[in-house]
Scaffold this active site. Structure first.
Site, PDB file in Angstrom:
ATOM      1  N   GLY A 274      -0.675  -0.171  -1.907  1.00 55.44           N
ATOM      2  CA  GLY A 274      -1.471   1.044  -2.030  1.00 55.44           C
ATOM      3  C   GLY A 274      -2.954   0.856  -1.759  1.00 55.44           C
ATOM      4  O   GLY A 274      -3.716   1.822  -1.823  1.00 55.44           O
TER       5      GLY A 274
ATOM      6  N   PRO B 269       0.624  -5.052  -0.030  1.00 61.10           N
ATOM      7  CA  PRO B 269      -0.158  -4.151   0.811  1.00 61.10           C
ATOM      8  C   PRO B 269       0.517  -3.901   2.162  1.00 61.10           C
ATOM      9  O   PRO B 269       1.051  -4.830   2.769  1.00 61.10           O
ATOM     10  CB  PRO B 269      -1.475  -4.912   1.023  1.00 61.10           C
ATOM     11  CG  PRO B 269      -1.109  -6.344   0.884  1.00 61.10           C
ATOM     12  CD  PRO B 269       0.038  -6.401  -0.098  1.00 61.10           C
ATOM     13  N   GLY B 270       0.519  -2.674   2.603  1.00 60.57           N
ATOM     14  CA  GLY B 270       1.006  -2.335   3.934  1.00 60.57           C
ATOM     15  C   GLY B 270      -0.163  -1.858   4.763  1.00 60.57           C
ATOM     16  O   GLY B 270      -0.659  -2.527   5.666  1.00 60.57           O
TER      17      GLY B 270
ATOM     18  N   CYS C 150       5.877  21.141  21.479  1.00 59.08           N
ATOM     19  CA  CYS C 150       6.033  22.582  21.411  1.00 59.08           C
ATOM     20  C   CYS C 150       6.128  23.072  19.966  1.00 59.08           C
ATOM     21  O   CYS C 150       7.167  23.555  19.528  1.00 59.08           O
ATOM     22  CB  CYS C 150       7.281  22.972  22.200  1.00 59.08           C
ATOM     23  SG  CYS C 150       7.203  24.669  22.720  1.00 59.08           S
TER      24      CYS C 150
ATOM     25  N   TYR D  64       1.599   3.108   9.627  1.00 59.64           N
ATOM     26  CA  TYR D  64       2.310   4.394   9.629  1.00 59.64           C
ATOM     27  C   TYR D  64       2.004   5.185  10.898  1.00 59.64           C
ATOM     28  O   TYR D  64       1.909   6.408  10.876  1.00 59.64           O
ATOM     29  CB  TYR D  64       2.018   5.184   8.337  1.00 59.64           C
ATOM     30  CG  TYR D  64       2.251   4.326   7.111  1.00 59.64           C
ATOM     31  CD1 TYR D  64       3.548   3.931   6.788  1.00 59.64           C
ATOM     32  CD2 TYR D  64       1.207   3.832   6.341  1.00 59.64           C
ATOM     33  CE1 TYR D  64       3.792   3.084   5.713  1.00 59.64           C
ATOM     34  CE2 TYR D  64       1.438   2.989   5.258  1.00 59.64           C
ATOM     35  CZ  TYR D  64       2.735   2.625   4.943  1.00 59.64           C
ATOM     36  OH  TYR D  64       2.973   1.780   3.882  1.00 59.64           O
TER      37      TYR D  64
HETATM   38  C1  LIG Z   1       5.110   1.661   1.167  1.00 59.90           C
HETATM   39  C2  LIG Z   1       5.229   0.634   0.126  1.00 59.90           C
HETATM   40  C3  LIG Z   1       4.221  -0.316  -0.027  1.00 59.90           C
HETATM   41  C4  LIG Z   1       2.981  -0.345   0.824  1.00 59.90           C
HETATM   42  O1  LIG Z   1       2.153   0.744   0.594  1.00 59.90           O
HETATM   43  P1  LIG Z   1       0.694   0.779   1.251  1.00 59.90           P
HETATM   44  O2  LIG Z   1       0.098   2.010   0.737  1.00 59.90           O
HETATM   45  O3  LIG Z   1       0.890   0.800   2.715  1.00 59.90           O
HETATM   46  O4  LIG Z   1      -0.014  -0.447   0.793  1.00 59.90           O
HETATM   47  C5  LIG Z   1       4.393  -1.284  -0.990  1.00 59.90           C
HETATM   48  N1  LIG Z   1       5.491  -1.309  -1.786  1.00 59.90           N
HETATM   49  C6  LIG Z   1       6.481  -0.406  -1.672  1.00 59.90           C
HETATM   50  C7  LIG Z   1       7.650  -0.496  -2.558  1.00 59.90           C
HETATM   51  C8  LIG Z   1       6.376   0.608  -0.719  1.00 59.90           C
HETATM   52  O5  LIG Z   1       7.352   1.507  -0.622  1.00 59.90           O
END
Ligand SMILES: *Cc1c(COP(=O)(O)O)cnc(C)c1O
Length: 418
Positions: free
Chosen positions: A231, A275-276, A346, A375
């Site tokens: 997050g 973290p993603g 469209c 994303y």
């Molecule tokens: C999506 C997700 C993340 C990563 O979230 P970010 O906001 O991109 O850091 C981490 N853990 C779980 C379980 C998720 O579903």
């Protein structure tokens, strides 16, 4: 090439030796472009977040699972999370070993669990019914549990992933049922995890949520890890001077909580984060071309090839991405227009950037959509039978290389050849 409006990429030296106009000509548009230096830097920042020996960063590969980017993340020594067998497949292909993958499952079949278990990958389970399913199929094994601490956070209701209104996790009040099921199937709870939501820019709620998962963790004696979730936010409004998340403060506060827990638990265990976005967002930009400029009933529309099939976030989450403008040649008219930048899909909702004040944009300009590395491509689709874009990587030496080719018309037909 004329730089019409490029405040952020100039500062970052994003394109290095290349220019967006050259890249657009060489590879076509729409095009995802990634900067390897930035990706590596973000990996290192996260690895250094907490001064604790057993600290581990699991990149959440759902943010961007391009194979070349996964290989770089692997080289940087991160571990990974997977949300599906497909992600596990890609992560193994990128070189991650099974012990460095955690499958965070949600409403999956026994076969999907088995996909992970057969490969020696730990599964995190997020409901009592799935825990019982897991236990019936894999008695006597280790498992991780995802809890929902009852509070969530996030930039949009769709990405708040804990709290009383989400489908995720096991409520801590169900602890006695959890323990019963664990006992019935002779399981060992080796990890507990949570993920409260996406995109926090202040660390308070995140740090506070670690209290909950750590207190849940104290219920289990054989833990190998506690996982705080992801997050970590990035500043999407850079040109407006938005501040970055204060990592040193976040790390300091997390360390306090970790130290306190470890002392009480009596044994050092691994602490993970997931973290993603923080890893992948800022290293990615989308280049698109302007094909039309028109006035419609008082609004000025900039028509591009970046529809919501290419970038879904604005339509899905009302998200804001900064826009830059490049021109092959020609002068710049700095008087500003208020424009709606739209795609070629469209649907009326196909708006990439709404009511932006930008220097005059003309046909054939290249626009860059910033902070699109997370994303972005992974949520792209073939809607309207559009081809998914190509992806290009800018290496530290400044050269560019194709890391995923653009879809072809044959790709659209592939699954019909039965
Ligand atoms: C999506 C997700 C993340 C990563 O979230 P970010 O906001 O991109 O850091 C981490 N853990 C779980 C379980 C998720 O579903």
């Amino acid at each position: 090439m004329t730089k019409v409006h490029t405040p952020v990429t100039d500062k970052m030296d994003f394109f290095k030796e290349s220019t967006p106009v050259q890249l657009a000509e060489k590879y076509g548009t729409p095009l995802y472009v990634y900067n390897e230096n930035i990706l590596r830097e973000r990996c290192r920042e996260m690895k250094g977040l907490v001064d604790y020996k057993n600290f581990s960063v699991n990149y959440s590969a759902k943010a961007n699972s391009n194979l070349e980017l996964l290989k770089i993340v692997n080289e940087e020594g991160l571990s990974v999370d997977a949300m599906s067998p497909g992600e596990i497949h890609a992560e193994l292909a990128a070189g991650f070993t099974a012990d460095r993958i955690l499958y965070i499952s949600n409403n999956v079949s026994a076969d999907e669990m088995r996909f992970a278990v057969d490969r020696g990958i730990m599964v995190s389970i997020d409901s009592l019914s799935q825990l019982d399913l897991y236990g019936r199929n894999f008695p006597g094994t280790k498992v991780a549990l995802r809890f929902n601490p009852g509070v969530g956070a996030g930039h949009h209701e769709k990405v708040v992933t804990a709290g009383k209104k989400t489908k995720f996790g096991i409520a801590p009040e169900m602890m006695s049922q959890v323990k019963e099921i664990v006992k019935k199937h002779d399981l060992t709870v080796a990890g507990v995890n949570q993920h409260i939501g996406s995109l926090f820019m202040e660390s308070d709620a995140y740090v506070k949520s670690t209290d909950s998962i750590l207190s849940i963790a104290s219920n289990f004696e054989s833990l190998e890890f506690v996982d705080f979730g992801g997050g970590f936010g990035i500043p999407y409004r850079k040109s407006e001077g938005q501040k970055r998340l204060d990592l040193s403060e976040t790390g300091r506060l997390l360390k306090q909580n970790i130290d306190r827990f470890i002392k009480a638990y009596g044994r050092e265990i691994k602490i993970k984060i997931e973290p993603g976005r923080y890893i992948a967002a800022e290293c990615g930009i989308i280049l698109g071309r302007v094909h039309s400029v028109k006035e419609n009933y008082g609004s000025r529309y900039i028509g591009t090839d970046i529809g919501f099939n290419v970038l879904k976030r604005p339509v899905m989450y009302d998200s804001h991405h900064e826009i830059e403008i490049f021109r092959e040649k020609g002068s710049v008219d700095i008087s500003k227009d208020c424009v709606k930048i739209v795609g070629n899909i469209c649907e009326t909702g196909d708006i990439l950037a709404n009511d932006r004040e930008l220097p005059k944009i003309v046909e054939d300009d290249i626009i860059a959509v910033l902070d699109a590395g997370a994303y972005g491509f992974c949520m792209s689709s073939n809607y309207n039978n559009r081809l998914k874009p190509a992806e290009v990587l800018i290496s530290p030496d400044g050269s560019d290389k194709l890391i995923r080719r653009r879809d072809t018309l044959e790709d659209l037909m592939r699954n019909f050849e039965l």
